[in-house]
Design a protein around this motif. Structure first.
Motif, PDB file in Angstrom:
ATOM      1  N   THR A   1       0.827  -1.200   0.000  1.00  0.00           N
ATOM      2  CA  THR A   1       0.000   0.000   0.000  1.00  0.00           C
ATOM      3  C   THR A   1       0.864   1.254   0.000  1.00  0.00           C
ATOM      4  OG1 THR A   1      -0.118  -0.005   2.420  1.00  0.00           O
ATOM      5  CG2 THR A   1      -1.855  -1.178   1.218  1.00  0.00           C
TER       6      THR A   1
ATOM      7  N   GLN B   1      -1.019   9.172  -0.728  1.00  0.00           N
ATOM      8  CA  GLN B   1      -1.732   8.987  -1.987  1.00  0.00           C
ATOM      9  C   GLN B   1      -2.255  10.327  -2.511  1.00  0.00           C
ATOM     10  OE1 GLN B   1      -4.496   5.469  -2.013  1.00  0.00           O
ATOM     11  NE2 GLN B   1      -3.976   5.375   0.155  1.00  0.00           N
TER      12      GLN B   1
ATOM     13  N   GLY C   1       0.345   6.607  11.801  1.00  0.00           N
ATOM     14  CA  GLY C   1       0.048   5.827  10.603  1.00  0.00           C
ATOM     15  C   GLY C   1      -0.756   6.571   9.560  1.00  0.00           C
ATOM     16  N   SER C   2      -1.046   7.853   9.817  1.00  0.00           N
ATOM     17  CA  SER C   2      -1.855   8.627   8.866  1.00  0.00           C
ATOM     18  C   SER C   2      -1.049   9.093   7.660  1.00  0.00           C
ATOM     19  CB  SER C   2      -2.472   9.837   9.560  1.00  0.00           C
ATOM     20  OG  SER C   2      -1.451  10.716  10.024  1.00  0.00           O
ATOM     21  N   GLY C   3       0.294   9.092   7.791  1.00  0.00           N
ATOM     22  CA  GLY C   3       1.141   9.532   6.687  1.00  0.00           C
ATOM     23  C   GLY C   3       1.822  10.861   6.930  1.00  0.00           C
TER      24      GLY C   3
ATOM     25  N   ASN D   1      -5.482  11.087   6.968  1.00  0.00           N
ATOM     26  CA  ASN D   1      -5.901   9.774   7.440  1.00  0.00           C
ATOM     27  C   ASN D   1      -5.637   8.759   6.333  1.00  0.00           C
ATOM     28  OD1 ASN D   1      -7.148   8.045   9.427  1.00  0.00           O
ATOM     29  ND2 ASN D   1      -8.959   7.956   8.111  1.00  0.00           N
ATOM     30  N   LYS D   2      -4.953   7.680   6.691  1.00  0.00           N
ATOM     31  CA  LYS D   2      -4.649   6.599   5.741  1.00  0.00           C
ATOM     32  C   LYS D   2      -3.977   7.122   4.479  1.00  0.00           C
ATOM     33  CE  LYS D   2      -8.407   3.689   7.446  1.00  0.00           C
ATOM     34  NZ  LYS D   2      -9.666   2.956   7.116  1.00  0.00           N
ATOM     35  N   GLY D   3      -3.034   8.066   4.681  1.00  0.00           N
ATOM     36  CA  GLY D   3      -2.237   8.539   3.559  1.00  0.00           C
ATOM     37  C   GLY D   3      -2.896   9.563   2.668  1.00  0.00           C
ATOM     38  N   LYS D   4      -4.075  10.045   3.058  1.00  0.00           N
ATOM     39  CA  LYS D   4      -4.787  11.018   2.237  1.00  0.00           C
ATOM     40  C   LYS D   4      -5.171  12.240   3.062  1.00  0.00           C
ATOM     41  CE  LYS D   4      -6.933   7.519  -0.749  1.00  0.00           C
ATOM     42  NZ  LYS D   4      -8.221   6.969  -1.238  1.00  0.00           N
TER      43      LYS D   4
ATOM     44  N   MET E   1     -11.446   9.012  13.542  1.00  0.00           N
ATOM     45  CA  MET E   1     -10.094   8.840  12.986  1.00  0.00           C
ATOM     46  C   MET E   1      -9.042   8.688  14.075  1.00  0.00           C
ATOM     47  SD  MET E   1      -9.947  11.345   9.648  1.00  0.00           S
ATOM     48  CE  MET E   1     -10.634  12.808  10.408  1.00  0.00           C
TER      49      MET E   1
END
Length: 284
Positions: free
Chosen positions: A19, A23, A42-44, A213-216, A236
Motif C-alpha cells: 500500500t 496517496q 500511521g496517517s502519513g 488519514n490513511k495517507g490522504k 479517525m
C-alpha cells in the motif's frame, strides 16, 4: 499571495510495501502562514515531513519550496530555505554548550565569525535563552531544550520552519511556551510555519489545518471549521481538545454557552462572564 511550499499530486510507497503511505497529496502553504498538519499514528504525516525536507523522494508528484523544485540536484538549495525542529531536541544537540550548538549549522554554511556571533546572540535573545549561552544543553528542561533547538533553526534565517512533533515530549507548560515563541517569531519575521502533530490541542492558533488519514488529506480548513467535524475526528482516532469537549457538554446540560471554545482561555473567559452576570442578578 506568495506560495512558500507547494505539494502537487505527491504519492509515496515504501519498498516492499503493497500500500501507499501517501496517496495523491496536494496543498499549498503561503508565505507567513501557519499551517498545522494533523493525523493519528500511521496517517502519513511523518512520511510527508520526511518528503518535505528531502529525506525521502516522492514516488510520484512534485514538491516546490520557495519556488525551488525539490530533487537530488537542488536538495541543498531547498534545505537552505528550511529550518527544522524535531520531536526530541536531544537528538539535535551536537555542541557542548548552547552557544556551540546554535553555531553548528552556521559553521556548516560557512558564515563568517562576526556574523555568526551576531546571529547566535540574536537567536537566543528571541527565544529568551541568552542567559543560558554557556550552559550544557542536556542540563536544560524540556521546554528550554526546544527553545535552543528553535534558536538553532532561526539563526540560519530560514524562510520556512517545520515543527515535526516538536512539542510531543513536553508537558503542557512546555508546549505552551514553545508555541508562544513560534507565534511571536512568525509575527515579527513573516515566517512560514508548518507544524506536524497528532495533538489537536495545538491546532487552535493555526491559520489553516490539514487533517490526514490513511495517507490522504481528508479535511482542510480553519481550526473552527475542522472542529465542526468533531465525531469524524474522533472516528479517525483524534482526541478533541478538553476545552471543546467541556464547552459542548456544558451546552448540552443547559448552560448558555455562545461558542464551542477551542482554547482554555476562551472557555474560562466565557464562564467568568456568565458567573459575573449570574452574580449581578442574584445581588439585585
Amino acid at each position: 499571495m506568495e506560495v512558500a511550499v507547494r505539494v502537487d499530486d505527491v504519492s509515496f510507497q515504501y519498498a516492499n510495501e503493497q500500500t501507499y503511505a501517501l496517496q495523491n497529496i496536494s496543498f499549498q502553504v503561503y508565505k507567513g502562514e501557519w499551517v498545522t498538519i494533523v493525523g493519528h499514528n500511521g496517517s502519513g504525516k511523518s512520511t510527508l515531513a520526511k518528503l518535505l525536507i528531502g529525506l525521502l523522494p516522492p514516488t510520484s508528484g512534485t514538491i516546490h519550496v520557495c519556488g525551488i523544485p525539490l530533487n537530488e540536484e537542488t536538495i541543498w538549495d531547498v534545505r537552505e530555505q528550511l529550518g527544522i525542529v524535531f520531536q526530541n531536541p536531544d537528538n539535535q544537540f551536537v555542541g557542548t554548550t548552547v552557544q556551540d550548538d546554535v553555531a553548528f549549522g552556521l559553521e556548516n554554511r560557512g558564515i563568517q565569525k562576526e556574523e555568526m556571533k551576531k546571529r547566535i546572540n540574536e537567536a537566543l535573545k528571541k527565544v529568551k535563552m541568552e542567559d543560558f549561552i554557556h550552559h550544557e544543553p542536556h542540563r536544560l528542561s524540556g521546554g528550554q531544550k526546544q527553545r535552543v533547538a528553535i534558536a538553532s533553526a532561526i539563526a540560519l534565517q530560514p524562510n520556512v520552519i517545520i515543527l515535526d512533533e516538536a512539542t510531543s515530549m513536553l508537558d503542557p507548560s512546555g508546549k505552551k511556551e514553545v508555541l508562544h515563541v513560534m507565534q511571536s517569531l512568525r509575527r515579527e519575521h513573516d515566517m512560514t510555519v508548518i507544524s506536524i502533530t497528532h495533538d489537536l490541542n495545538e491546532v487552535a492558533k493555526a491559520d489553516r489545518v490539514i487533517v490526514m488519514n490513511k495517507g490522504k488529506i481528508v479535511l482542510e480548513g480553519t481550526p473552527a471549521h475542522i472542529f465542526s467535524y468533531g465525531e469524524k475526528l474522533e472516528e479517525m482516532g483524534l482526541d478533541l481538545p478538553f476545552s471543546l469537549q467541556l464547552s459542548r457538554r456544558l451546552k448540552n446540560n443547559g448552560i448558555p454557552m455562545t461558542a464551542d471554545h477551542l482554547t482554555m482561555e476562551g472557555l474560562v473567559s466565557e464562564l467568568w462572564t456568565l458567573y459575573s452576570a449570574m452574580s449581578n442578578i442574584v445581588t439585585k
